[in-house]
Design an enzyme around this catalytic site. Structure first.
Site, PDB file in Angstrom:
ATOM      1  N   SER A 131      55.445 -20.588 -92.450  1.00  0.00           N
ATOM      2  CA  SER A 131      54.937 -19.655 -91.448  1.00  0.00           C
ATOM      3  C   SER A 131      53.535 -19.136 -91.773  1.00  0.00           C
ATOM      4  O   SER A 131      52.605 -19.912 -91.904  1.00  0.00           O
ATOM      5  CB  SER A 131      55.939 -18.519 -91.287  1.00  0.00           C
ATOM      6  OG  SER A 131      55.583 -17.712 -90.209  1.00  0.00           O
ATOM      7  N   HIS A 132      53.421 -17.843 -91.969  1.00  0.00           N
ATOM      8  CA  HIS A 132      52.122 -17.213 -92.185  1.00  0.00           C
ATOM      9  C   HIS A 132      51.726 -17.177 -93.657  1.00  0.00           C
ATOM     10  O   HIS A 132      50.678 -16.654 -93.995  1.00  0.00           O
ATOM     11  CB  HIS A 132      52.191 -15.790 -91.641  1.00  0.00           C
ATOM     12  CG  HIS A 132      53.400 -15.079 -92.166  1.00  0.00           C
ATOM     13  ND1 HIS A 132      54.663 -15.367 -91.709  1.00  0.00           N
ATOM     14  CD2 HIS A 132      53.536 -14.157 -93.130  1.00  0.00           C
ATOM     15  CE1 HIS A 132      55.534 -14.632 -92.375  1.00  0.00           C
ATOM     16  NE2 HIS A 132      54.873 -13.892 -93.243  1.00  0.00           N
TER      17      HIS A 132
ATOM     18  N   ASP B 299      52.551 -21.576 -88.166  1.00  0.00           N
ATOM     19  CA  ASP B 299      53.382 -22.496 -87.401  1.00  0.00           C
ATOM     20  C   ASP B 299      53.446 -22.145 -85.916  1.00  0.00           C
ATOM     21  O   ASP B 299      54.262 -22.717 -85.182  1.00  0.00           O
ATOM     22  CB  ASP B 299      54.792 -22.565 -87.992  1.00  0.00           C
ATOM     23  CG  ASP B 299      55.478 -21.207 -87.993  1.00  0.00           C
ATOM     24  OD1 ASP B 299      54.780 -20.186 -88.090  1.00  0.00           O
ATOM     25  OD2 ASP B 299      56.714 -21.162 -87.889  1.00  0.00           O
TER      26      ASP B 299
ATOM     27  N   ASP C  76      54.356 -19.411 -84.204  1.00  0.00           N
ATOM     28  CA  ASP C  76      55.384 -18.603 -83.542  1.00  0.00           C
ATOM     29  C   ASP C  76      55.011 -17.136 -83.430  1.00  0.00           C
ATOM     30  O   ASP C  76      55.622 -16.402 -82.662  1.00  0.00           O
ATOM     31  CB  ASP C  76      56.771 -18.802 -84.186  1.00  0.00           C
ATOM     32  CG  ASP C  76      56.803 -18.477 -85.654  1.00  0.00           C
ATOM     33  OD1 ASP C  76      55.738 -18.149 -86.222  1.00  0.00           O
ATOM     34  OD2 ASP C  76      57.893 -18.576 -86.252  1.00  0.00           O
ATOM     35  N   ARG C  77      54.000 -16.697 -84.186  1.00  0.00           N
ATOM     36  CA  ARG C  77      53.609 -15.285 -84.080  1.00  0.00           C
ATOM     37  C   ARG C  77      52.391 -15.130 -83.177  1.00  0.00           C
ATOM     38  O   ARG C  77      51.656 -16.086 -82.955  1.00  0.00           O
ATOM     39  CB  ARG C  77      53.238 -14.739 -85.458  1.00  0.00           C
ATOM     40  CG  ARG C  77      54.407 -14.689 -86.394  1.00  0.00           C
ATOM     41  CD  ARG C  77      54.020 -13.994 -87.693  1.00  0.00           C
ATOM     42  NE  ARG C  77      55.208 -13.844 -88.516  1.00  0.00           N
ATOM     43  CZ  ARG C  77      55.323 -12.993 -89.508  1.00  0.00           C
ATOM     44  NH1 ARG C  77      54.313 -12.222 -89.837  1.00  0.00           N
ATOM     45  NH2 ARG C  77      56.442 -12.908 -90.191  1.00  0.00           N
TER      46      ARG C  77
ATOM     47  N   ASP D 282      49.907 -17.699 -85.853  1.00  0.00           N
ATOM     48  CA  ASP D 282      50.047 -17.904 -87.296  1.00  0.00           C
ATOM     49  C   ASP D 282      50.183 -19.381 -87.676  1.00  0.00           C
ATOM     50  O   ASP D 282      50.011 -20.271 -86.843  1.00  0.00           O
ATOM     51  CB  ASP D 282      51.244 -17.111 -87.833  1.00  0.00           C
ATOM     52  CG  ASP D 282      52.560 -17.718 -87.407  1.00  0.00           C
ATOM     53  OD1 ASP D 282      52.619 -18.288 -86.307  1.00  0.00           O
ATOM     54  OD2 ASP D 282      53.534 -17.641 -88.183  1.00  0.00           O
TER      55      ASP D 282
ATOM     56  N   LYS E 296      60.454 -17.687 -81.683  1.00  0.00           N
ATOM     57  CA  LYS E 296      59.373 -16.885 -81.146  1.00  0.00           C
ATOM     58  C   LYS E 296      58.218 -17.829 -80.828  1.00  0.00           C
ATOM     59  O   LYS E 296      58.158 -18.934 -81.352  1.00  0.00           O
ATOM     60  CB  LYS E 296      58.981 -15.770 -82.093  1.00  0.00           C
ATOM     61  CG  LYS E 296      58.704 -16.179 -83.500  1.00  0.00           C
ATOM     62  CD  LYS E 296      58.721 -14.948 -84.389  1.00  0.00           C
ATOM     63  CE  LYS E 296      58.396 -15.320 -85.820  1.00  0.00           C
ATOM     64  NZ  LYS E 296      59.415 -14.848 -86.748  1.00  0.00           N
TER      65      LYS E 296
HETATM   66  C1  G1P Z   1      59.341 -11.550 -91.932  1.00  0.00           C
HETATM   67  C2  G1P Z   1      59.356 -10.585 -90.766  1.00  0.00           C
HETATM   68  C3  G1P Z   1      60.466 -10.947 -89.811  1.00  0.00           C
HETATM   69  C4  G1P Z   1      60.330 -12.404 -89.377  1.00  0.00           C
HETATM   70  C5  G1P Z   1      60.229 -13.295 -90.596  1.00  0.00           C
HETATM   71  C6  G1P Z   1      59.929 -14.739 -90.214  1.00  0.00           C
HETATM   72  O1  G1P Z   1      60.563 -11.459 -92.622  1.00  0.00           O
HETATM   73  O2  G1P Z   1      59.492  -9.255 -91.206  1.00  0.00           O
HETATM   74  O3  G1P Z   1      60.425 -10.092 -88.706  1.00  0.00           O
HETATM   75  O4  G1P Z   1      61.426 -12.798 -88.610  1.00  0.00           O
HETATM   76  O5  G1P Z   1      59.186 -12.856 -91.455  1.00  0.00           O
HETATM   77  O6  G1P Z   1      58.720 -14.872 -89.533  1.00  0.00           O
HETATM   78  P1  G1P Z   1      60.754 -10.585 -93.961  1.00  0.00           P
HETATM   79  O7  G1P Z   1      59.713 -11.066 -94.933  1.00  0.00           O
HETATM   80  O8  G1P Z   1      60.492  -9.167 -93.567  1.00  0.00           O
HETATM   81  O9  G1P Z   1      62.168 -10.849 -94.367  1.00  0.00           O
HETATM   82 ZN    ZN Z   2      55.496 -18.235 -88.196  1.00  0.00          ZN
END
Ligand code: G1P
Ligand code: ZN
Length: 542
Positions: A112-113, A278, A280-281, A276, A375
């Protein structure tokens, strides 16, 4: 030729909030990726005769991992693997492919990010046939398999040329390389009023989209500039790079600072957006007006009916527990249900599948609807564009209008990153011990009305998820939430979420941290953050 390879369990392969995340170098160790993939195949009941979607965000090791997984799918006798060209598929596009093609499951490669590169992070996520992340029953089973695994199956074959579209075969399996954008772009056309958005751009509306050198570049360029007529150069940092250009592909004001600077400059465009690693954000920022993800969810819920895909209204909305209660106020006004779920997109799946909720969102910049089961960053941007085109307001005007109607929930999240895991767990344990005594206690001029460790029972399948974060509630006026991140790869991260409701415009103030300072002090005294973590200030405030 199919081969059975001996292996042995590798400790710590437990999927977190969003699949398995670890250092890229760990994934490159012999057996690490293979064990997890085989465990996933086993947890899905085997993949013989099944069709799979496979793709990732293009980060370092993406393509290598895809070659390994395709061979393992063939070794496990999958019928078909649909893979994005060059191994690319954004998370929402992968979800769309699973649904449009009626595939049985998907594997998305992304952290992800989190930063990418040989010394950074990599991740693997299994999705199921509804297009969404595997639920806890499956991720628990995957973990169990990783602790007992002794062999995995693969197929001896040459690497597949991922640059050429079309089908080839690998033993019993058809490998189909597809355009990663096509089906996703087609789906978007069914949801939004492209004519209205095109007319808005033709009328001089300006926007900037920061793809953060991550996966959304090709999607955003094709749709915003290609189909909707946004000016060339609207999309920047549009070329996906294996290390995201050395950046942190997280669309928030801290990491998307270049965009923020532009949006607060004298000649700022009307809309700024970012997505982000991938895809999704999303981050939404108007001219001189940053929109928090919680407010964005609420504003989208209040206006979604203006887009053709949602013209019949919403069945309901859902938010993760730490997301602000702004969307609940909209749901109440619309007379629809509002659900509160644990953090992580997988908890929305059943609500979307059974049409209890149409729109879902998280404070961490995730928003989406029932069009996919993930998302979807670009979708949120398109819905904003559609709404702005329909209402003819600027982002700032739209938010002012929203707050005057529903009141404003000031919101911020403070993250203490990379802290000692044992110390963070001790902080949470001490806080949990205090909970029974808190209701009725006055703290900094507010009174605690409820305090608990959030537990969720899924209204569809009855499964329960306990210990999802500590909530300290001051009636309808304020809340503080504490939880530990489930996505980090080093130590632990404490997240402290604060929100304060204000419906008196004369008390509304643009300085969010100042509005929330009373709650930040309360959080400190309730949890003893300094004492437990030896940290004076959070690393990131969003
Ligand atoms: C974080 C975000 C959560 C999201 C997840 C995946 O998770 O807080 O809302 O679904 O990334 O993108 P966390 O690191 O808080 O468990
Ligand atoms: Zn992501």
């Amino acid at each position: 030729m199919t081969k059975t390879i001996d292996t042995q369990p590798i400790s710590g392969q437990r999927p977190g909030t969003s699949g398995l995340r670890a250092k890229t170098r760990a994934f490159m160790e012999p057996g690490y990726l293979e064990n997890f993939i085989q465990a996933g195949f086993n947890a899905l009941g085997g993949v013989e005769g099944k069709s799979l979607v496979l793709g990732g965000d293009g980060r370092f090791y993406n393509e290598r991992a895809i070659q390994i997984i395709m061979k393992m799918a063939a070794g496990n006798k999958a019928a078909r693997v649909v893979v994005g060209r060059e191994g690319i598929l954004s998370t929402p596009a992968a979800s769309a492919e699973i649904r449009v093609r009626g595939c049985d499951a998907g594997i998305i490669l992304s952290a992800s990010h989190n930063p990418g590169g040989e010394n950074e992070d990599f991740g693997v996520k299994f999705n199921i046939s509804n297009g969404g992340p595997a639920p806890e029953s499956v991720t628990d089973a995957i973990y169990e398999f990783t602790t007992t695994i002794t062999t995995y199956q693969t197929h001896d074959a040459d690497d597949v040329d991922l640059s050429a579209l079309g089908e080839s075969s690998m033993g019993p399996t058809v490998i189909e390389v597809v355009d990663p954008v096509e089906n996703y772009a087609k789906l978007m056309r069914t949801l939004f009023d492209y004519d209205a958005i095109r007319a808005m751009f033709a009328g001089g509306f300006k926007m900037r989209f920061d793809a953060m050198h991550a996966v959304t570049g090709p999607y955003a360029s094709a749709i915003l500039e290609g189909e909707l007529g946004a000016a060339a150069g609207t999309v920047f940092n549009g070329k996906p790079l294996p290390d995201f250009g050395g950046g942190h592909p997280d669309p928030n004001p801290v990491h998307a600072h270049q965009l923020m600077k532009e949006m607060f400059s004298a000649d700022a465009p009307e809309l700024g957006a970012a997505s982000d690693g991938d895809g999704d954000r999303n981050m939404i920022v108007g001219r001189h007006c940053y929109v928090t993800p919680s407010d964005s969810l609420a504003a989208l819920a209040a206006n979604a009916h203006l887009a053709p895909g949602y013209a019949d209204g919403l069945a309901g909305v859902a938010r993760s527990m730490p997301t602000s209660r702004a969307v609940d106020r909209v749901a109440q006004a619309l007379g629809i249900s509002a659900f509160e779920t644990p953090t992580g997109w997988k908890f929305f799946g059943n609500l979307l599948d059974t049409n209890k909720a149409t729109l879902c969102g998280e404070e961490s910049a995730g928003t989406s609807s029932n069009h996919v089961r993930e998302k979807d960053g670009l979708w949120a941007v398109l819905l904003w564009l559609n709404i702005l085109a329909a209402r003819g307001l600027s982002v700032a005007e739209l938010m002012q209008d929203h707050w005057s109607r529903f009141g404003r929930d000031y919101y911020s999240r403070h993250d203490y990153e990379g802290v000692d895991k044992a110390a963070a767990e001790a902080l949470m344990a001490a806080l949990r011990d205090k909970l029974p005594e808190l209701p009725g206690t006055p703290i900094n001029g507010m009174t605690v009305t409820a305090a608990d460790d959030f537990s969720y029972t899924d209204p569809v399948d009855g499964s329960t998820s306990a210990k999802q974060g500590v909530r300290i509630v001051f009636g309808d006026m304020a809340r503080v939430v504490f939880r530990l991140s489930g996505t980090g790869t080093v130590g632990a991260t404490l997240r402290v979420y604060m929100e304060k409701f204000e419906d008196d415009p004369s008390q509304q103030n643009e300085d969010t941290q100042q509005m929330l300072s009373v709650l930040a002090d309360a959080a400190q005294s309730l949890a003893g953050i300094k004492e437990h973590l030896s940290r004076d200030a959070p690393d990131v405030m969003t």
